[in-house]
Scaffold this motif. Structure first.
Motif: not given
Length: 366
Positions: A320-323, A251-261
């Motif tokens: 990118a998510l794995l990263g 979940g945090h990977a998704i949020e970070t990749e989407q830019g918290y917006a």
């Protein structure tokens, strides 16, 4: 009214019930000195900040109280906002017996708690969560942090509150999407360690979605009891407490990749990202032979019934998510360490997870 006791080296109580934000005597009982900083955001402050401030001043007329109102949303959970909170404490002249009141959701609670942890190496904080998600998760346990572009919650400290007041009356003004997001964290507690609670949620999701006060109070109390028991045994996340992150690494990977917006771009908010993350963790568990596929489906069915997403948003790269996941705080020696499960109510920390398997689950997610 219900009370949950959090034990350990720094015990405190979580009070759950309607009308707590206006209980000046109860709130002021946790103010040891005369300096108070009330931290909130632009959505919550107009609704409840006056109530809290007036209650505190009525109970303790001699207090010196300042108010810091931040822009609403995860985008405010930054080092810059942390600096603003520190500046507010400095302007107030806050002494070591000062108290910070965090009035808002998880962003406000995490940021205000981190500022309290750092000002003069630690002053008191009282959590006043105003969302279901923060009532059952971020306000309890003493984790405080801010985000940086490289990842979520990477800068922070453990700083337990002096008290938590979960005023269930405020949930009546909570937007439906935010209520659903909170239910993702409630479901998490059943999924990771309480099969009977999970089954109760299967029967009670409609009253919860409708805002039934009794159902919500029960769900909050059960969730807080589950978290409190684990936190008391492992306050600094050296072992068992990591189980509370079921679904969170994905979940945090998704949020970070989407830019918290989430609000601005209609991306997933935290609870929605955790819902998808739990599904990914369950799918990976089944792929590794740890759990049965039917348990994954039961989880998906309950999340669907609560109006929560169960699929990755379009356009996110598995690589990118794995990263992003490689920066997770649970990892050791550069190897993935994930919270997976052996079925409903049986989560466990699995070290040295094969990245190729994780990548395949991300790629295969419908």
């Amino acid at each position: 009214m219900q009370t949950v006791h959090v034990g350990g080296d720094t015990p405190y109580q979580i009070r759950i019930g309607a009308g707590l934000l206006g209980d000046g005597a109860a709130l002021a009982a946790h103010v040891r000195g005369r300096h108070v900083l009330l931290v909130s955001d632009a959505h919550v402050a107009p609704l409840y900040a006056d109530t809290v401030e007036q209650a505190l001043r009525a109970a303790r007329p001699q207090i010196e109280l300042a108010r810091l109102v931040l822009p609403a949303g995860e985008q405010s959970k930054t080092l810059a906002s942390f600096g603003a909170a520190i500046e507010a404490l400095a302007t107030l002249g806050a002494s070591r017996d000062a108290c910070v009141f965090a009035l808002g959701g998880g962003v406000v609670g995490d940021l205000a708690g981190f500022a309290a942890a750092c000002w003069m190496r630690g002053v008191d904080v009282v959590q006043l969560p105003t969302t279901l998600l923060s009532m059952v998760d971020s306000s309890v346990g003493g984790k405080t942090a801010v985000d940086i572009p490289q990842g979520k919650n990477l800068v922070g400290a453990f700083h337990p509150p002096r008290a938590v007041f979960a005023d269930t009356a405020v949930l009546a003004t909570l937007p439906p999407r935010e209520l659903r997001a909170g239910l993702a964290e409630v479901i998490k507690y059943g999924a990771l360690g309480d099969r009977l609670f999970f089954e109760w949620l299967q029967t009670q999701h409609q009253p919860l979605l409708a805002g039934d006060a009794h159902a919500l109070t029960t769900a909050i109390a059960r969730s807080c009891e589950a978290k409190a028991a684990i936190v008391a045994r492992d306050p600094l996340e050296k072992g068992e407490r990591a189980l509370l992150n079921f679904g969170h690494t994905f979940g945090h990977a998704i949020e970070t990749e989407q830019g918290y917006a989430a609000v601005a771009n209609d991306n997933l908010n935290h609870g929605e990202a955790v819902a998808v993350g739990m599904v990914l963790a369950a799918r990976l568990s089944a792929r590794l032979g740890l759990s049965a596929a039917q348990d994954t489906q039961r989880l998906i069915d309950l999340l669907d019934a609560c109006g929560l997403p169960t699929q990755l948003p379009a356009g996110l790269s598995p690589h990118a998510l794995l990263g992003r996941m490689r920066l997770d705080k649970k990892n050791l020696a550069g190897r993935l360490r994930l919270v997976l499960w052996r079925g409903i109510g049986q989560a466990e920390v699995v070290p040295d997870v094969d990245e190729a398997q994780v990548l395949q689950v991300l790629a295969d997610m419908p």
